[in-house]
Design an enzyme around this catalytic site. Sequence first.
Site, PDB file in Angstrom:
ATOM      1  CG  LEU A 126      -2.178  -0.966   1.184  1.00 16.51           C
ATOM      2  CD1 LEU A 126      -2.639  -0.934   2.338  1.00 16.51           C
ATOM      3  CD2 LEU A 126      -2.977  -0.013   0.419  1.00 16.51           C
ATOM      4  CB  ALA A 127       2.544   3.275   1.681  1.00 17.51           C
ATOM      5  CB  SER A 128       6.904   1.299  -0.569  1.00 18.17           C
ATOM      6  OG  SER A 128       8.547   1.176  -0.208  1.00 18.17           O
ATOM      7  CB  ALA A 129       8.177   5.439   4.096  1.00 17.25           C
ATOM      8  CB  ILE A 131      11.750   2.833   8.028  1.00 17.00           C
ATOM      9  CG1 ILE A 131      13.029   3.864   8.945  1.00 17.00           C
ATOM     10  CG2 ILE A 131      12.585   1.909   9.790  1.00 17.00           C
ATOM     11  CD1 ILE A 131      13.903   3.950   9.118  1.00 17.00           C
ATOM     12  CD  GLN A 133       7.671  -2.875   0.543  1.00 19.36           C
ATOM     13  OE1 GLN A 133       8.252  -2.349   0.672  1.00 19.36           O
ATOM     14  NE2 GLN A 133       6.462  -4.271   0.557  1.00 19.36           N
ATOM     15  CB  VAL A 134       2.148  -0.183   4.889  1.00 14.61           C
ATOM     16  CG1 VAL A 134       0.620  -0.804   5.393  1.00 14.61           C
ATOM     17  CG2 VAL A 134       2.810   0.273   5.787  1.00 14.61           C
ATOM     18  CG  ASP A 282       6.243  11.386  11.708  1.00 15.63           C
ATOM     19  OD1 ASP A 282       6.475  12.824  11.731  1.00 15.63           O
ATOM     20  OD2 ASP A 282       7.108  10.613  11.336  1.00 15.63           O
TER      21      ASP A 282
END
Length: 541
Positions: A126-129, A131, A133-134, A282
Site C-alpha cells: 500500500l505504501a513504501s518508505a 524504514i 513498507q505496508v 510526526d
Amino acid sequence: MKLWRLVRILWVIARFRLDGLVPVERLPASARFVFRLMPLWLFPRGSESRGARLRLALETLGPIYVKFGQMLSTRRDLLPPDIALELKKLQDQVPPFPSELARATVESELGASVETLFAKFDPTPLASASIAQVHAATLHDGAEVVVKIIRPGIDRVMRSDIDLMFTFARLLMLVPEMRRLRPVEVVDDYRASLFDELDLHKEAANTSQLKRNFKHSPLLYVPAIHWSMTRRSVMVQERIYGIPVADVEALREAGVDLRKLAERGVEIFFTQVFRDNFFHADMHPGNIFVSRETPEDPRYIAIDCGIVGSLTREDQDYLARNILAFFHQDYYEVATLHIESGWVGEGTRANEFAAAVRAVCEPLLEKPLKDISFGQALLGLFQTAQRFNMEVQPQLVLLQKTLLNIEGLGRTLYPDLDLWHTAKPYLENWMKERAGPRGFWESLKRQAPDLAYRLPELPVLAHQVMRRSEAEERQRRQQSETMGTLQRSLRGFRRRSRQVRAGLLLLAGAVFWQPLWGWASQQHWGVLVATGIGMLLILWR
C-alpha cells in the site's frame, strides 16, 4: 563495503559541489591548503542554489540520508532559512522491496506461513518508505488489517551510514564556524530517533497509549494494534479508510466542516501536550486522515506513532505560562520564565533578555492574531534564547516541529484559522485547573501512594532528624571551643614573640654599644628619630 560507501558519498559530495557549504576561508591554514588541492573545480557547480544541491545530494544517497534531511529541515534554530526551506521538499518516497522478502520477514517473525496467519495477503504494498513498507491483509475472522514490515537489512545499512555521518560530523567540528551547528549532537539525535523507528514494538506501544488517551473522544481515532501478531520487525494494525487530510477537494466533496476540522487539530495538539503530556510528534499530512462518518462533526484518524514526545511537568508549566505571557506581550515575564526554567544561562539578566524578546516579537504582534504564525513565534523565541546560551532542548524541538505541522495543516484547511483564539481558552482553563483546587487534589492523589508508603516511617525519620540536629549542635560547640583555644594560643605566641624581640635588641645594644654610640654621634637628629621609631615598631610586632 564501508570503503565503497565512503567513496560513493565523496563522489556525491563532489558531483553536487557541497564544498560550497563549507566556509573555506575560516579553515585552519593546513586544512585550507588540502581543500584547495582537491579537484572539486573539475565539477561544474550548476545553477541550483546551495540548498537545492544539498537536497539533491541527499536524495541521491538514499532513504537514510533523505530522512536525515527531513530531520534537519526541522532544526531551523541551526540551519540558514534557505537551506531549511529547501530540505522541507524532501519526500520519503522510495521503491518497495520485493513481496517475497516481505512474506519471508512476516513468516520468520511470526513463526507461521502467511497463508496460516492471514485469509488474504496483498503482495503489492500500500505504501513504501525508507524504514518500512505496508501491505493490506485480511484475518481469518474477516477483520481487515495492514501489515507493517521493516526493510530487511536496513539495520546494517543504517549503522554503517550513521558511523560515516559521525565521522563527517567530527570533521566539521574542526571548522570553528561549523561548531555552532553542533553536527555531532545533531547526528546523535538522528541516530536515537532512527533506531527507535526500527523497533515496531515501540511504535505499537505508542499507538496503544495514544488510543487509550483518546478513547471515546470525538476528536481523534487511533486504529487498534493486534498485539498477538506484532513483533520487533512486523506490526499488524486495524485498517482504516479515511480521506487524506491534505486532499482538501475530497474533504469539501464529502461535506466536511473545514473550519471545525482545523480548530479540532489545534485542540488535539494542546490536549496531547498539556492534558496527556504525550504527543504524536510526526503529524505530517501523510500520517493524518479524516473519517468519512459525520462530516459535520469531523474526526481525525492518526497513524504511524513511531515518534512521540513528552515534557516534564515543569516544562509544561513554563511552556504554558510562556505562551500566555507572549500573547499578553509581557516580555519581562517571558524572560523571567526562561531563566527560572533553566532554559537560558544562570547569569542572564532578565531586562536584557526581555529587550531581545521584545525586538523579535513586536513585529509579529503588529499583525492581526489570525495572521500570526504561532510556530514561527515560538521559533523566534528559541532563536533569541540561543544568544543567551539557551541549551537545545530536544523535547522542545519536537514540540516546535509538531506545532508548525499542525499550524500549517490548519491554515491549509481553513486559511482564517485564529490559532490564538482557539488555544487561549484551552491554556487558561488548563492553568486554572493545574493551579486550582482540582490541580491540588490531582497532585495529592498522585503523591498519595508515596505519602502512604512513607507515613509509617515518619517517627523514625523525625528521630533521625533530631539526632542529626543534636550531632550538628555538638559539632558546632566543638568547633567553637577549638577556635577559642586557637585564639588564646595565638595571643600567647605574640606576647612571647615581643619579649624575644626586646631581649635580642637589648643584647645587641649591649654588645655593640661602643660602635653604635660612635655611629650615633655622627648622625643627624632626624636619622636617630627614624631609627628609634623603627626599633619601636619591631618591638610592637
